[in-house]
Scaffold this active site. Structure first.
Site, PDB file in Angstrom:
ATOM      1  CD  GLN A  12      65.747  62.171  23.497  1.00  0.00           C
ATOM      2  OE1 GLN A  12      66.358  63.188  23.193  1.00  0.00           O
ATOM      3  NE2 GLN A  12      64.510  61.944  23.116  1.00  0.00           N
ATOM      4  CG  HIS A  58      60.818  60.482  27.863  1.00  0.00           C
ATOM      5  ND1 HIS A  58      61.501  60.380  26.657  1.00  0.00           N
ATOM      6  CD2 HIS A  58      61.633  59.950  28.810  1.00  0.00           C
ATOM      7  CE1 HIS A  58      62.672  59.798  26.873  1.00  0.00           C
ATOM      8  NE2 HIS A  58      62.780  59.539  28.163  1.00  0.00           N
ATOM      9  CB  ILE A  59      59.216  65.220  31.773  1.00  0.00           C
ATOM     10  CG1 ILE A  59      59.250  66.348  30.736  1.00  0.00           C
ATOM     11  CG2 ILE A  59      59.755  65.714  33.119  1.00  0.00           C
ATOM     12  CD1 ILE A  59      58.426  67.566  31.114  1.00  0.00           C
ATOM     13  CG  HIS A  60      63.356  60.648  33.129  1.00  0.00           C
ATOM     14  ND1 HIS A  60      63.488  59.276  33.155  1.00  0.00           N
ATOM     15  CD2 HIS A  60      63.815  61.054  31.919  1.00  0.00           C
ATOM     16  CE1 HIS A  60      64.001  58.876  32.001  1.00  0.00           C
ATOM     17  NE2 HIS A  60      64.202  59.936  31.236  1.00  0.00           N
ATOM     18  CG  ASN A  71      68.091  62.219  30.099  1.00  0.00           C
ATOM     19  OD1 ASN A  71      68.641  62.947  30.913  1.00  0.00           O
ATOM     20  ND2 ASN A  71      67.608  61.044  30.429  1.00  0.00           N
ATOM     21  CG  ASP A  94      62.153  54.203  33.852  1.00  0.00           C
ATOM     22  OD1 ASP A  94      62.722  53.091  33.744  1.00  0.00           O
ATOM     23  OD2 ASP A  94      62.502  55.194  33.199  1.00  0.00           O
TER      24      ASP A  94
END
Length: 112
Positions: A91, A97-99, A84, A32
């Site tokens: 979001q 997507h996954i954090h 999110n 990120d």
């Protein structure tokens, strides 16, 4: 939804540079650019859906989560997975997507 490709689609297409930490046929994982933890990765399906609850196939959903766990374990013993979903859920980029958040010495609420 916009007719324009999402930021993540542009990263997948290599139109925008990113720090790729994992990639296979179905997923890409990147660092990120505005990390919220010492380790902050994004696990992104190459098949675009605008939000995680748009995935209705159990196998596809399971594969997404298993990939996120695989990526997390490549970078940390302990970690947090966060999704999110929708504007009200925080979001910002409407591409599922996954954090992966990790790297705190004493847990996510510590000062490290």
């Amino acid at each position: 939804m916009s007719d324009q490709p999402t930021l993540f689609e542009r990263i997948i297409a290599r139109e925008i540079p990113s720090d790729i930490v994992f990639e296979d046929e179905h997923y890409i994982a990147i660092r990120d650019i505005a990390p919220k933890a010492p380790i902050h990765l994004l696990v992104i399906p190459k098949r675009m859906t605008p939000r995680v609850d748009a995935i209705t196939d159990a196998a596809e959903m399971g594969d997404l989560w298993l990939t996120a766990v695989k990526v997390a374990r490549m970078h940390a013993e302990d970690y947090r997975l966060v999704v999110n979903c929708g504007t009200g859920g925080g979001q910002v980029i409407f591409h599922t997507h996954i954090h992966v958040l990790a790297g705190w010495e004493h847990g996510p609420d510590s000062d490290t």
